[in-house]
Design an enzyme around this catalytic site. Structure first.
Site, PDB file in Angstrom:
ATOM      1  N   PHE A  92       3.808   6.910   5.754  1.00 18.77           N
ATOM      2  CA  PHE A  92       3.689   5.445   5.849  1.00 18.77           C
ATOM      3  C   PHE A  92       4.774   4.819   4.985  1.00 18.77           C
ATOM      4  CE2 PHE A  92       2.553   1.175   4.732  1.00 18.77           C
ATOM      5  CZ  PHE A  92       2.215   0.643   5.956  1.00 18.77           C
ATOM      6  N   ASP A 111       9.777   7.483  -1.612  1.00 24.48           N
ATOM      7  CA  ASP A 111       9.111   6.200  -1.472  1.00 24.48           C
ATOM      8  C   ASP A 111       7.922   6.192  -2.430  1.00 24.48           C
ATOM      9  OD1 ASP A 111       7.603   3.999  -0.806  1.00 24.48           O
ATOM     10  OD2 ASP A 111       7.703   4.310   1.361  1.00 24.48           O
ATOM     11  N   LYS A 146       5.043  -3.003  -4.556  1.00 23.17           N
ATOM     12  CA  LYS A 146       3.646  -3.247  -4.899  1.00 23.17           C
ATOM     13  C   LYS A 146       3.403  -3.631  -6.370  1.00 23.17           C
ATOM     14  CE  LYS A 146       1.595  -1.331  -0.822  1.00 23.17           C
ATOM     15  NZ  LYS A 146       1.728  -0.137  -0.016  1.00 23.17           N
TER      16      LYS A 146
HETATM   17  C1  LIG Z   1       2.661  -0.290   1.172  1.00 28.04           C
HETATM   18  C2  LIG Z   1       3.742   0.693   1.348  1.00 28.04           C
HETATM   19  C3  LIG Z   1       4.985   0.329   1.897  1.00 28.04           C
HETATM   20  C4  LIG Z   1       5.245  -1.049   2.471  1.00 28.04           C
HETATM   21  O1  LIG Z   1       5.141  -2.053   1.534  1.00 28.04           O
HETATM   22  P1  LIG Z   1       4.977  -3.580   2.032  1.00 28.04           P
HETATM   23  O2  LIG Z   1       5.100  -4.384   0.768  1.00 28.04           O
HETATM   24  O3  LIG Z   1       3.617  -3.679   2.653  1.00 28.04           O
HETATM   25  O4  LIG Z   1       6.067  -3.847   3.007  1.00 28.04           O
HETATM   26  C5  LIG Z   1       5.977   1.280   1.952  1.00 28.04           C
HETATM   27  N1  LIG Z   1       5.769   2.524   1.506  1.00 28.04           N
HETATM   28  C6  LIG Z   1       4.591   2.929   0.980  1.00 28.04           C
HETATM   29  C7  LIG Z   1       4.446   4.320   0.483  1.00 28.04           C
HETATM   30  C8  LIG Z   1       3.528   2.029   0.898  1.00 28.04           C
HETATM   31  O5  LIG Z   1       2.354   2.444   0.416  1.00 28.04           O
END
Ligand SMILES: *Cc1c(COP(=O)(O)O)cnc(C)c1O
Length: 399
Positions: free
Chosen positions: A137, A222, A251
């Protein structure tokens, strides 16, 4: 006023919220419109790691908003430098590029990796490929969902441009096999969050790092969700003796109040950007930078990384002791745990609804997993309050 009906009448139903109408929050607690209190065991997917309404965040935000907020990157500011300097120090990397949402920072990493492949590795322009994992994700833009393995994320949203190759998560040899002369990068989450809190076996990332080094391929992690203390280290990559070439953060960087994200990377990677090649009107604005800087300072000053490690071990221990025929597996790291539910016995969604009635808010992920990821500021007593209810609900479900 029936807020649920009124929202549903005009809001596209791209989410299926639990039937709780929130009106206030403080620390680890959320309040609904009737004044009922809930423990936040979800933290807005880790965006609220420092808790709701942290006084230092609110103060920094207010002060900065009154002084200087959005000017665009057409000018320098007196806060962006200090913010990015701190990010670079904490990650051990060299340079950073600020954006707003996680998905934008992932897009930034994809652009950096492709241009790096093109300019530094001689991959023909338009041919660079990136290896990612099944079950990933990384956000919701069209490029990103183009390499998702989740049908519901993709259905009807094509065409997708391609340029991505998927391998099973946790299998380093599969990466070695998938690399071609056109591969510029490997992009992975250290722990797959939305995929169901999947923790790879120890040694996986050391192996992936070695393969990337040997084949001249970038390793990009990520850590939008796993970073900034969530797993009991500042960054999840620190659980193994490696450092990525590019690190994506988001986040929690926004202190629970504002979207702040960044790609942090080596000088070699980040120097592919030149004026005009990438940007964002709001990315790195003074308010965002100040909030980001304050979030990092709070995590450090309040020892939230250590707290995550300590209370996380306690959380995982208590959850692992659950005796219930609906629990198939318990896994996690730091204050980030997933309880896998046997879908033949109960649905994770309905358990979330029962938990909400008991005063604990969380959200299922991947349909069968209950996630528990409270703000890192949670106390042992507050965690116990939540765990008592979780234990009661999950053991009641046995009968
Ligand atoms: C939430 C998330 C994203 C996307 O972040 P947004 O601020 O919702 O665009 C990307 N990578 C990971 C691992 C995430 O948990």
């Amino acid at each position: 006023m029936d807020f649920i009906s009124s929202e549903r009448a005009v809001s596209a139903s791209n989410y299926a919220p639990l039937p709780v109408v929130l009106a206030e929050a403080n620390g680890v607690w959320l309040m609904d419109t009737s004044g009922r209190r809930y423990l936040d065991m979800m933290s807005a997917y880790s965006a609220v790691s420092v808790g709701h309404g942290h006084p230092r965040i609110l103060k920094a935000m207010r002060e900065q908003a009154e002084r200087l907020a959005v000017t665009s990157r057409a000018y320098y500011s007196d806060v962006l430098g200090p913010f990015l300097t701190r990010l670079v120090e904490l990650t051990g990397l060299d340079m950073a590029l600020p954006m707003n949402t996680g998905a934008e920072a992932v897009e930034t990493a994809i652009k950096a990796a492709r241009r790096f492949g093109c300019r530094r590795r001689g991959i023909p322009d338009g041919q660079a490929r990136i290896i990612a994992a099944e079950g990933n994700f990384h956000g919701r833009t069209t490029t990103i969902i183009g390499f998702s393995s989740e049908a519901s994320y993709r259905d009807g949203f094509g065409p997708f441009d391609g340029g991505f190759d998927l391998v099973p998560f946790g299998d380093a040899a599969a990466i070695g096999k998938a690399i071609t002369p056109n591969t510029c990068a490997v992009l992975l989450e250290p722990i797959q969050g939305e995929g169901g809190i999947i923790v790879p076996s120890p040694g996986y990332f050391e192996e992936v790092r070695a393969i990337c080094n040997e084949r001249g391929v970038l390793l990009i992690l990520d850590e939008v969700q796993s970073g900034l203390g969530r797993t009991g280290r500042w960054f999840a990559f620190e659980h193994e003796n490696i450092r990525p070439d590019g690190l994506i953060l988001g986040k929690a960087l926004g202190g629970g109040v504002y979207p702040v994200s960044a790609l942090v990377g080596t000088r070699e990677l980040m120097s592919v950007f030149d004026p005009g090649s990438h940007g964002s009107t709001f990315g790195g604005n003074a308010l965002a930078a100040r909030i980001g800087l304050e979030s990092l300072a709070i995590i450090e000053d309040e020892h939230l990384v250590e707290r995550s490690a300590e209370l996380g071990a306690y959380l995982l221990g208590r959850l692992s002791e659950l005796r219930s025929n609906i629990v198939v597996d318990v896994r996690g790291r730091g204050l980030w745990a997933g309880v896998e539910i046997d879908p033949d016995v109960a649905s994770a969604r309905s358990l979330c609804e029962v938990l909400a009635r008991e005063g604990v808010l969380t959200k299922d992920t991947h349909e069968t997993v209950l996630r528990f990821a409270p703000p890192l500021t949670i106390t042992r007593e507050e965690l116990d309050w939540g765990l008592e209810r979780v234990e009661r609900v999950l053991s009641r479900a046995v009968n």
